[in-house]
Design a protein around this motif. Sequence first.
Motif, PDB file in Angstrom:
ATOM      1  N   TYR A  92       0.822  -1.216   0.000  1.00 30.40           N
ATOM      2  CA  TYR A  92       0.000   0.000   0.000  1.00 30.40           C
ATOM      3  C   TYR A  92       0.853   1.261   0.000  1.00 30.40           C
ATOM      4  O   TYR A  92       0.638   2.185  -0.793  1.00 30.40           O
ATOM      5  N   GLU A  93       1.840   1.327   0.910  1.00 30.61           N
ATOM      6  CA  GLU A  93       2.645   2.542   1.063  1.00 30.61           C
ATOM      7  C   GLU A  93       3.410   2.873  -0.211  1.00 30.61           C
ATOM      8  O   GLU A  93       3.473   4.035  -0.619  1.00 30.61           O
ATOM      9  N   SER A  94       3.995   1.857  -0.826  1.00 30.31           N
ATOM     10  CA  SER A  94       4.735   2.087  -2.060  1.00 30.31           C
ATOM     11  C   SER A  94       3.809   2.574  -3.169  1.00 30.31           C
ATOM     12  O   SER A  94       4.124   3.529  -3.892  1.00 30.31           O
ATOM     13  N   ALA A  95       2.651   1.942  -3.290  1.00 33.98           N
ATOM     14  CA  ALA A  95       1.706   2.312  -4.348  1.00 33.98           C
ATOM     15  C   ALA A  95       1.194   3.729  -4.183  1.00 33.98           C
ATOM     16  O   ALA A  95       1.164   4.511  -5.141  1.00 33.98           O
ATOM     17  N   ILE A  96       0.810   4.106  -2.961  1.00 34.98           N
ATOM     18  CA  ILE A  96       0.215   5.431  -2.775  1.00 34.98           C
ATOM     19  C   ILE A  96       1.256   6.531  -2.955  1.00 34.98           C
ATOM     20  O   ILE A  96       0.967   7.599  -3.497  1.00 34.98           O
ATOM     21  N   ASN A  97       2.501   6.276  -2.556  1.00 35.50           N
ATOM     22  CA  ASN A  97       3.551   7.275  -2.791  1.00 35.50           C
ATOM     23  C   ASN A  97       3.816   7.452  -4.282  1.00 35.50           C
ATOM     24  O   ASN A  97       4.019   8.576  -4.754  1.00 35.50           O
ATOM     25  N   LYS A  98       3.787   6.360  -5.033  1.00 39.33           N
ATOM     26  CA  LYS A  98       3.970   6.466  -6.489  1.00 39.33           C
ATOM     27  C   LYS A  98       2.831   7.237  -7.138  1.00 39.33           C
ATOM     28  O   LYS A  98       3.041   8.033  -8.063  1.00 39.33           O
ATOM     29  N   LEU A  99       1.618   7.017  -6.656  1.00 35.36           N
ATOM     30  CA  LEU A  99       0.458   7.709  -7.240  1.00 35.36           C
ATOM     31  C   LEU A  99       0.442   9.185  -6.861  1.00 35.36           C
ATOM     32  O   LEU A  99       0.026  10.026  -7.655  1.00 35.36           O
ATOM     33  N   VAL A 100       0.906   9.519  -5.663  1.00 34.45           N
ATOM     34  CA  VAL A 100       1.041  10.934  -5.298  1.00 34.45           C
ATOM     35  C   VAL A 100       2.016  11.617  -6.244  1.00 34.45           C
ATOM     36  O   VAL A 100       1.763  12.729  -6.729  1.00 34.45           O
ATOM     37  N   HIS A 101       3.121  10.946  -6.554  1.00 37.76           N
ATOM     38  CA  HIS A 101       4.068  11.510  -7.531  1.00 37.76           C
ATOM     39  C   HIS A 101       3.398  11.693  -8.891  1.00 37.76           C
ATOM     40  O   HIS A 101       3.584  12.731  -9.552  1.00 37.76           O
ATOM     41  N   LEU A 102       2.626  10.729  -9.316  1.00 39.61           N
ATOM     42  CA  LEU A 102       1.985  10.796 -10.625  1.00 39.61           C
ATOM     43  C   LEU A 102       1.039  11.988 -10.730  1.00 39.61           C
ATOM     44  O   LEU A 102       1.040  12.706 -11.734  1.00 39.61           O
ATOM     45  N   PHE A 103       0.256  12.227  -9.691  1.00 45.30           N
ATOM     46  CA  PHE A 103      -0.773  13.261  -9.747  1.00 45.30           C
ATOM     47  C   PHE A 103      -0.292  14.638  -9.254  1.00 45.30           C
ATOM     48  O   PHE A 103      -0.874  15.655  -9.634  1.00 45.30           O
ATOM     49  N   TYR A 104       0.757  14.667  -8.413  1.00 43.03           N
ATOM     50  CA  TYR A 104       1.093  15.929  -7.744  1.00 43.03           C
ATOM     51  C   TYR A 104       2.535  16.386  -7.944  1.00 43.03           C
ATOM     52  O   TYR A 104       2.948  17.391  -7.368  1.00 43.03           O
ATOM     53  N   ASP A 105       3.312  15.680  -8.753  1.00 47.15           N
ATOM     54  CA  ASP A 105       4.741  15.987  -8.853  1.00 47.15           C
ATOM     55  C   ASP A 105       5.033  17.445  -9.206  1.00 47.15           C
ATOM     56  O   ASP A 105       5.962  18.042  -8.662  1.00 47.15           O
ATOM     57  N   LYS A 106       4.278  18.014 -10.123  1.00 48.52           N
ATOM     58  CA  LYS A 106       4.584  19.388 -10.548  1.00 48.52           C
ATOM     59  C   LYS A 106       4.412  20.370  -9.392  1.00 48.52           C
ATOM     60  O   LYS A 106       5.102  21.402  -9.334  1.00 48.52           O
ATOM     61  N   TYR A 107       3.518  20.060  -8.457  1.00 50.77           N
ATOM     62  CA  TYR A 107       3.333  20.927  -7.293  1.00 50.77           C
ATOM     63  C   TYR A 107       4.437  20.682  -6.264  1.00 50.77           C
ATOM     64  O   TYR A 107       4.995  21.632  -5.697  1.00 50.77           O
ATOM     65  N   ILE A 108       4.750  19.415  -6.032  1.00 46.11           N
ATOM     66  CA  ILE A 108       5.798  19.070  -5.071  1.00 46.11           C
ATOM     67  C   ILE A 108       7.132  19.684  -5.477  1.00 46.11           C
ATOM     68  O   ILE A 108       7.859  20.243  -4.651  1.00 46.11           O
ATOM     69  N   GLU A 109       7.439  19.606  -6.771  1.00 46.71           N
ATOM     70  CA  GLU A 109       8.732  20.085  -7.259  1.00 46.71           C
ATOM     71  C   GLU A 109       8.847  21.607  -7.252  1.00 46.71           C
ATOM     72  O   GLU A 109       9.957  22.140  -7.335  1.00 46.71           O
ATOM     73  N   SER A 110       7.742  22.303  -7.130  1.00 46.62           N
ATOM     74  CA  SER A 110       7.784  23.769  -7.154  1.00 46.62           C
ATOM     75  C   SER A 110       8.038  24.372  -5.770  1.00 46.62           C
ATOM     76  O   SER A 110       8.212  25.583  -5.643  1.00 46.62           O
ATOM     77  N   LEU A 111       8.064  23.530  -4.735  1.00 46.14           N
ATOM     78  CA  LEU A 111       8.238  24.008  -3.364  1.00 46.14           C
ATOM     79  C   LEU A 111       9.485  23.414  -2.728  1.00 46.14           C
ATOM     80  O   LEU A 111       9.980  22.365  -3.147  1.00 46.14           O
ATOM     81  N   LYS A 112       9.951  24.100  -1.671  1.00 43.41           N
ATOM     82  CA  LYS A 112      11.015  23.551  -0.832  1.00 43.41           C
ATOM     83  C   LYS A 112      10.384  23.172   0.512  1.00 43.41           C
ATOM     84  O   LYS A 112       9.461  23.834   0.986  1.00 43.41           O
TER      85      LYS A 112
END
Length: 372
Positions: A92-112
Amino acid sequence: MKIFDVISQIEQEILVSNNNYKINIDKDCTDITTMYQNIKSSSVFILKASNRSKIYAEKAISKNPILILTNMEPNSLDDIKCDIPVIYLSNYESAINKLVHLFYDKYIESLKFIAVTGTNGKTTTSHMVGKILSKLDKRVAVVGTLGVYDSKFNKINFDHTTPTTPMHIEFAEIIKYFAEKNYDYIVYEATSIALDQKRVNFIYNELAIFTNFSSEHLEYHHTLENYLEAKLKLNALSKKSIVNYDSKEYRKIAYDRYHFSNDQKNDMYYKYSIKENKLSIWINGNAYQINIALNGIHNYINLAISIIAIHKLNFDIKNILEVVKYIKPPENRFEIFKIREFEFILDFAHTPLAINESISEAIKYSSKKKKS
């Protein structure tokens, strides 16, 4: 986003799929959610195994998501009337972290990101770091025990099902909110339980701050060794770490001398001392005096940690000290208020060590008031 993209992202975590219904991999998917209340007809619902899984599954099915992902036992939803495809996950943990990257990466990468962990002081340190950076003209959000705050320290209402570190997708939604407002930083509290559950594994921090270490949360971790190991996971999720060298347990990740200590005998790059409510900081042997009136020695300690941490992020110490005089602790951290002729101290402590410190500081404060 297509269902094909979702399935491709978690291919390694797929254990088995319910073959009763064919998955339309070309169907559009707008979002992922772990909250059945938030399901739309274009949602993928992610269900973590628990003793209430079937209840949540039934509620989710009634809202008709495109797909259900779960780490329940394979085929355990077969007895529920359901015409929605189900994929069973091995991790579960691995899958949900991968899906967060898929859907939210552009937002995550824009912040520190700055993560604060430790047994005590996470909330105060997070807020002080956030306030100092805001005074240094950075747009900063703070996430933790007190909730979610913007750069003006207004509380923002978010679904926040855990009391401190949000769950994976909840946190991702918070990140998206502030990324769309062009924020620079998010400072957040990283609890040992959140780290053990890999809730923040999709974040790579600019800095991890380790405040202190003592016994806590053993009802979850069972042993002190497990508790420590959970805390130390934050180090691998961060570019830099700043460690309280006086907490011997953290020394295994203090690979150089660029950490902090209250012990003047230690050869640390950063040192601090508090005498008669006067805070002194040494950076590579250079002394700085901070004249600020705070109540409670723990607030001085957390302020020292905050100053040191921000300096380790390469902010100029003179600029930091210029704004520090305006910094106050968050509410309920040795907060003093009056009702008629009575004076009250409101402080938050959740470990025996912190409770003893709060009582001791309250007695000192009372003695000073009597003398004055």
